[in-house]
Motif scaffolding. Sequence first.
Motif, PDB file in Angstrom:
ATOM      1  N   ASP A 185       7.024   5.645-125.724  1.00 49.12           N
ATOM      2  CA  ASP A 185       7.445   5.105-124.412  1.00 49.12           C
ATOM      3  C   ASP A 185       8.890   4.619-124.480  1.00 49.12           C
ATOM      4  O   ASP A 185       9.680   4.856-123.568  1.00 49.12           O
ATOM      5  N   GLU A 186       9.230   3.966-125.625  1.00 49.64           N
ATOM      6  CA  GLU A 186      10.597   3.441-125.791  1.00 49.64           C
ATOM      7  C   GLU A 186      11.604   4.576-125.883  1.00 49.64           C
ATOM      8  O   GLU A 186      12.693   4.526-125.313  1.00 49.64           O
ATOM      9  N   ILE A 187      11.214   5.659-126.587  1.00 53.47           N
ATOM     10  CA  ILE A 187      12.094   6.836-126.699  1.00 53.47           C
ATOM     11  C   ILE A 187      12.337   7.404-125.303  1.00 53.47           C
ATOM     12  O   ILE A 187      13.465   7.703-124.915  1.00 53.47           O
ATOM     13  N   LEU A 188      11.270   7.477-124.504  1.00 53.89           N
ATOM     14  CA  LEU A 188      11.409   8.012-123.138  1.00 53.89           C
ATOM     15  C   LEU A 188      12.259   7.095-122.269  1.00 53.89           C
ATOM     16  O   LEU A 188      13.149   7.542-121.551  1.00 53.89           O
ATOM     17  N   ASP A 189      11.969   5.772-122.330  1.00 57.41           N
ATOM     18  CA  ASP A 189      12.744   4.821-121.515  1.00 57.41           C
ATOM     19  C   ASP A 189      14.232   4.925-121.825  1.00 57.41           C
ATOM     20  O   ASP A 189      15.067   5.033-120.926  1.00 57.41           O
ATOM     21  N   TRP A 190      14.528   4.921-123.146  1.00 56.16           N
ATOM     22  CA  TRP A 190      15.942   4.965-123.503  1.00 56.16           C
ATOM     23  C   TRP A 190      16.546   6.326-123.131  1.00 56.16           C
ATOM     24  O   TRP A 190      17.678   6.435-122.684  1.00 56.16           O
ATOM     25  N   VAL A 213      13.361  14.930-121.786  1.00 55.35           N
ATOM     26  CA  VAL A 213      14.007  13.634-122.056  1.00 55.35           C
ATOM     27  C   VAL A 213      13.916  13.327-123.554  1.00 55.35           C
ATOM     28  O   VAL A 213      14.899  12.941-124.189  1.00 55.35           O
ATOM     29  N   THR A 214      12.745  13.582-124.131  1.00 57.46           N
ATOM     30  CA  THR A 214      12.553  13.307-125.565  1.00 57.46           C
ATOM     31  C   THR A 214      13.536  14.117-126.396  1.00 57.46           C
ATOM     32  O   THR A 214      14.131  13.615-127.348  1.00 57.46           O
ATOM     33  N   LEU A 262      14.554   0.224-128.677  1.00 56.12           N
ATOM     34  CA  LEU A 262      14.075   1.437-129.357  1.00 56.12           C
ATOM     35  C   LEU A 262      14.102   1.222-130.874  1.00 56.12           C
ATOM     36  O   LEU A 262      13.153   1.548-131.579  1.00 56.12           O
ATOM     37  N   TRP A 310       6.891   0.164-135.745  1.00 52.50           N
ATOM     38  CA  TRP A 310       5.959   1.238-136.101  1.00 52.50           C
ATOM     39  C   TRP A 310       6.117   1.611-137.570  1.00 52.50           C
ATOM     40  O   TRP A 310       5.149   1.893-138.272  1.00 52.50           O
ATOM     41  N   LEU A 320       6.255   3.434-129.279  1.00 51.37           N
ATOM     42  CA  LEU A 320       7.518   4.034-129.752  1.00 51.37           C
ATOM     43  C   LEU A 320       7.895   5.208-128.855  1.00 51.37           C
ATOM     44  O   LEU A 320       9.047   5.340-128.430  1.00 51.37           O
ATOM     45  N   SER A 374      22.076  -0.845-125.985  1.00 57.10           N
ATOM     46  CA  SER A 374      20.833  -0.682-125.192  1.00 57.10           C
ATOM     47  C   SER A 374      19.741  -0.022-126.029  1.00 57.10           C
ATOM     48  O   SER A 374      18.597   0.085-125.598  1.00 57.10           O
ATOM     49  N   GLU A 379      11.283  -0.968-131.928  1.00 56.28           N
ATOM     50  CA  GLU A 379      10.018  -0.217-131.893  1.00 56.28           C
ATOM     51  C   GLU A 379       9.909   0.690-133.111  1.00 56.28           C
ATOM     52  O   GLU A 379       8.838   0.812-133.718  1.00 56.28           O
ATOM     53  N   ILE A 380      11.031   1.309-133.503  1.00 57.72           N
ATOM     54  CA  ILE A 380      11.045   2.175-134.694  1.00 57.72           C
ATOM     55  C   ILE A 380      10.685   1.335-135.917  1.00 57.72           C
ATOM     56  O   ILE A 380       9.841   1.718-136.736  1.00 57.72           O
ATOM     57  N   VAL A 390      16.974  12.590-126.562  1.00 62.57           N
ATOM     58  CA  VAL A 390      17.051  11.428-127.463  1.00 62.57           C
ATOM     59  C   VAL A 390      17.095  11.904-128.910  1.00 62.57           C
ATOM     60  O   VAL A 390      17.909  11.446-129.714  1.00 62.57           O
TER      61      VAL A 390
END
Lengths: 113, 113
Positions: B97-102, A14-15, A95, A102, B95, A91, A98-99, A18
């Motif tokens: 977790d957000e990457i994974l969620d999205w 999944v990563t 994200l 951080w 961050l 959506s 969060e970017i 993205v």
Amino acid sequence: MNQKEEVCQHKMLVTRDVLEVIQGKWRIPIIVALTFGNKRFGELQRDIVDISPKMLSQELKVLETNKIIKRKLYDSMPVTVEYSLTPLGLSMKKLLDEILDWGVHFRKEIIGK
Amino acid sequence: MNQKEEVCQHKMLVTRDVLEVIQGKWRIPIIVALTFGNKRFGELQRDIVDISPKMLSQELKVLETNKIIKRKLYDSMPVTVEYSLTPLGLSMKKLLDEILDWGVHFRKEIIGK
């Protein structure tokens, strides 16, 4: 492969998807610029200081293919093109936040400001 | 430059710093693997399926320079090296977790699974 490794592998997969979408120096800045509203090519060029026209049009095409942004043509003379985020692009807000969060933390830790 | 543009430019700057740290195909997967616990070189190689030893050691050095991970040497024969996340690396959890969620949302929208 035990259960923990399976979870790890799924997360990797999944990563990677993205990272394919947001990779490179320009795509996230383009998306961030469009969170401020719809923009024309020239406005995006002005927002993203050192991007070349060729690179901007190339990255806009990739983002459009990935359904993150869409284009709208206006029948003016000359024709004008306006870019905006799709629902999928919108959506990404959490994200992006969060970017940024951080990033502020990272800058404080590494460069102390 | 008006206030809105100033905010946009600041966000661009911070975003670019983050992208510098997480850019490329391998750094986020390495960090994700280390969220499962400290790992040796060989374990990381096994977790990140198609990474070459040369690329893995190169990316580990960059992550160490950016203070995201740290190395611990064990005085065994041969010497063993264990990698782990620093506090700054651990602070990426939200961050990631957000990457994974999205990413899960993106896969559903684009490839329907």
